[in-house]
Write a protein that holds these residues in place. Sequence first.
Motif, PDB file in Angstrom:
ATOM      1  N   SER A  28      10.500 -27.701  29.023  1.00 51.01           N
ATOM      2  CA  SER A  28       9.874 -26.399  29.297  1.00 51.01           C
ATOM      3  C   SER A  28       9.947 -26.037  30.770  1.00 51.01           C
ATOM      4  O   SER A  28      10.186 -24.882  31.129  1.00 51.01           O
ATOM      5  CB  SER A  28       8.426 -26.415  28.822  1.00 51.01           C
ATOM      6  N   VAL A  29       9.772 -27.017  31.636  1.00 50.65           N
ATOM      7  CA  VAL A  29       9.883 -26.758  33.081  1.00 50.65           C
ATOM      8  C   VAL A  29      11.316 -26.413  33.453  1.00 50.65           C
ATOM      9  O   VAL A  29      11.569 -25.520  34.279  1.00 50.65           O
ATOM     10  CB  VAL A  29       9.368 -27.972  33.876  1.00 50.65           C
ATOM     11  N   GLN A  30      12.267 -27.096  32.838  1.00 48.49           N
ATOM     12  CA  GLN A  30      13.674 -26.803  33.130  1.00 48.49           C
ATOM     13  C   GLN A  30      14.053 -25.396  32.685  1.00 48.49           C
ATOM     14  O   GLN A  30      14.763 -24.677  33.399  1.00 48.49           O
ATOM     15  CB  GLN A  30      14.567 -27.839  32.455  1.00 48.49           C
TER      16      GLN A  30
ATOM     17  N   ALA B  58      12.075 -22.877  32.421  1.00 51.16           N
ATOM     18  CA  ALA B  58      11.314 -21.875  33.169  1.00 51.16           C
ATOM     19  C   ALA B  58      11.838 -21.656  34.586  1.00 51.16           C
ATOM     20  O   ALA B  58      11.374 -20.738  35.265  1.00 51.16           O
ATOM     21  CB  ALA B  58       9.841 -22.279  33.217  1.00 51.16           C
ATOM     22  N   ARG B  59      12.765 -22.472  35.023  1.00 47.77           N
ATOM     23  CA  ARG B  59      13.293 -22.313  36.385  1.00 47.77           C
ATOM     24  C   ARG B  59      14.163 -21.063  36.480  1.00 47.77           C
ATOM     25  O   ARG B  59      14.936 -20.752  35.571  1.00 47.77           O
ATOM     26  CB  ARG B  59      14.103 -23.545  36.782  1.00 47.77           C
ATOM     27  N   ARG B  60      14.044 -20.379  37.600  1.00 51.51           N
ATOM     28  CA  ARG B  60      14.825 -19.166  37.832  1.00 51.51           C
ATOM     29  C   ARG B  60      16.009 -19.475  38.744  1.00 51.51           C
ATOM     30  O   ARG B  60      16.033 -20.489  39.441  1.00 51.51           O
ATOM     31  CB  ARG B  60      13.953 -18.093  38.466  1.00 51.51           C
ATOM     32  N   ARG B  61      16.943 -18.545  38.758  1.00 50.81           N
ATOM     33  CA  ARG B  61      18.138 -18.736  39.589  1.00 50.81           C
ATOM     34  C   ARG B  61      17.780 -18.707  41.068  1.00 50.81           C
ATOM     35  O   ARG B  61      18.344 -19.448  41.879  1.00 50.81           O
ATOM     36  CB  ARG B  61      19.146 -17.638  39.263  1.00 50.81           C
ATOM     37  N   GLU B  62      16.790 -17.876  41.426  1.00 52.16           N
ATOM     38  CA  GLU B  62      16.427 -17.764  42.826  1.00 52.16           C
ATOM     39  C   GLU B  62      15.768 -19.034  43.367  1.00 52.16           C
ATOM     40  O   GLU B  62      15.768 -19.273  44.588  1.00 52.16           O
ATOM     41  CB  GLU B  62      15.467 -16.584  43.014  1.00 52.16           C
ATOM     42  N   ASP B  63      15.202 -19.855  42.470  1.00 53.07           N
ATOM     43  CA  ASP B  63      14.521 -21.064  42.928  1.00 53.07           C
ATOM     44  C   ASP B  63      15.474 -22.210  43.226  1.00 53.07           C
ATOM     45  O   ASP B  63      15.118 -23.130  43.981  1.00 53.07           O
ATOM     46  CB  ASP B  63      13.513 -21.522  41.866  1.00 53.07           C
ATOM     47  N   VAL B  64      16.636 -22.179  42.653  1.00 53.44           N
ATOM     48  CA  VAL B  64      17.543 -23.330  42.788  1.00 53.44           C
ATOM     49  C   VAL B  64      18.867 -22.992  43.447  1.00 53.44           C
ATOM     50  O   VAL B  64      19.584 -23.892  43.890  1.00 53.44           O
ATOM     51  CB  VAL B  64      17.811 -23.936  41.390  1.00 53.44           C
TER      52      VAL B  64
END
Length: 203
Positions: A181-183, A185-191
């Motif tokens: 679920s955490v994976q 929920a990650r956005r492109r801008e965060d990584v």
Amino acid sequence: MLQTLAFYVFSALLVGSGVMVISARNPVHSVLYLIFAFFQAAGLCVLMGAEFLAMILVIVYVGAVAVLFLFVVMMLDINFAELRRGFLQYLPIGGLVGLILLAELAVVLGSWVVAPAANTALGAPTPAVAAVTNTKALGQLMYTHYVYLFQAAGIVLLIAMIGAIVLTLRQREGVRKQNVSVQLARRREDVVVVRKVPTGGGV
């Protein structure tokens, strides 16, 4: 004479190995005695003419279940000294279960008093050996007269499998686990970071 001698030899070895299963201090030795007991039980089945049951005992129980128990006992890091410390805490519950089992055994052994017709009810008609094979007769008996008990045994094994999975899923410190679920929920801008590198300014 030879069959009688083999019966007593297999029976003595089976009882002795069964006692060693519950009395051995090393769990690996206990599993090895269990495998030996399965082989003796298979020998008794062969003497009774139940070759199919003997084959099932050797293939399924010795080849899969007992070996699985052996690998589980060897691979799990179980502190048996710590388990024995809480023996007195579970002694009343264990004594109660033991008394219940003794009462059930007393009822079974005294069935001719509790239920006089129990001996005749247990005796199923035996078909002719030439007409019905051993495997077919066993299948007809298992899936007709004892179908509910067969299904109950499957449910017990399913519960045991789920319990084994729950016991092995322990929370341990320092072990990284995947959180889907955490994976997701990650956005492109965060990584992802886009940088403009001038000409000749890169490494």
